[in-house]
Design an enzyme around this catalytic site. Sequence first.
Site, short mmCIF file in Angstrom:
data_model
loop_
_atom_site.label_atom_id
_atom_site.label_comp_id
_atom_site.label_asym_id
_atom_site.label_seq_id
_atom_site.Cartn_x
_atom_site.Cartn_y
_atom_site.Cartn_z
N HIS A 122 0.82 -1.23 0.00
CA HIS A 122 0.00 0.00 0.00
C HIS A 122 0.85 1.28 0.00
O HIS A 122 0.30 2.37 -0.18
CB HIS A 122 -0.93 0.04 1.22
N HIS A 161 -6.23 -7.24 -0.36
CA HIS A 161 -6.37 -5.82 -0.67
C HIS A 161 -5.61 -5.48 -1.95
O HIS A 161 -4.58 -6.09 -2.25
CB HIS A 161 -5.80 -4.98 0.48
ZN ZN Z 1 -4.05 -7.08 2.86
#
Ligand code: ZN
Length: 339
Positions: A122, A161
């Site tokens: 991320h 994610h």
């Molecule tokens: Zn994750």
Amino acid sequence: VHEDVLILTDERMARHDPGPGHPERPERLRAILRALAPDAPRLCAPREVRPEELRRVHTARHLEAVERLRGAGGALDPDTIASPDTVACAELAAGAAIEAAEAIMRGDARRAFAVVRPPGHHAEPDRAMGFCFYSNVALAAAHARAALGVERVMIADFDVHHGNGTQAAFEDRADVLFMSSHRYPFYPGTGAIDEIGTGPGRGFTVNVPLPAGAGDATVAPIYAALIPALAARFRPDLLLVSAGFDAHERDPLGGLRMTDDGFAILCAILRDAADAHAQGRIALVLEGGYDLRALAAGVRRCVEILAGADAPPVPSPDVRAARVLAAVHSVHARGLLSP
Ligand SMILES: [Zn+2]
């Protein structure tokens, strides 16, 4: 069967502590190390990432923001919280990912797994985000391109994610193929199927959105269809994998229903694609996974697969798999997935 696998890890990365109740906790690393211990794979402590390596992906502004946390701690966003040792841990995590790529490319190991925290996918070039400070896999890919004689890197991201940071680092480039499967819509909000890259990178970002509740019969057949096809067309010199285990049915955050077997199948598909199309070169780098039992079992199974173990057969695709695959093929029909 026991092929050479290098595990890059260091108990010092357990010193990163985002605080009580945070899911990305030190126990994650300890649980994995306990699960790996009986087999004693080849363990190696990584070096820290070097400043010039960080600058290949991250902006000066971001690097200064992280540096201010050294020895002090602090929060860069509501989820991304540093303790006094966090910057040192992040340097080891990024260094481990880079060394995994180095070990593979130099032939020091056949396959590698960097078992690290904090995670990386991320973290964008200009900001920390979602428990991530440095973009570990992107740094490894950038290092492979800049310093290891690699022309094309393929990155696969099976964390639940979307790997927004990795995507942001390479979305305008054709030398790094990024494929991410993830629950969608979901945190961090990106990863729509029509995000396919920009400029010269158009077609080299492949996003595979998964509906909530998807399990092995959705995810594994999608990998079985897409990964060999993408690798055959792209012909990477190196395959890097953002290996997160938060799509497991036990995970408290993910909302998907994969099992231990499912991760073993994904890993075997990626291993076999590397063998067929990337001279066998594959390195996994740990991302998320917040149920300790599922996380430790997932890493252990993937290490076994990297060592040459057989995976269970790919399950028959369910209705969701067919729907997602049709959509991905349609979006990329004039690119890497053209007939
Ligand atoms: Zn994750």
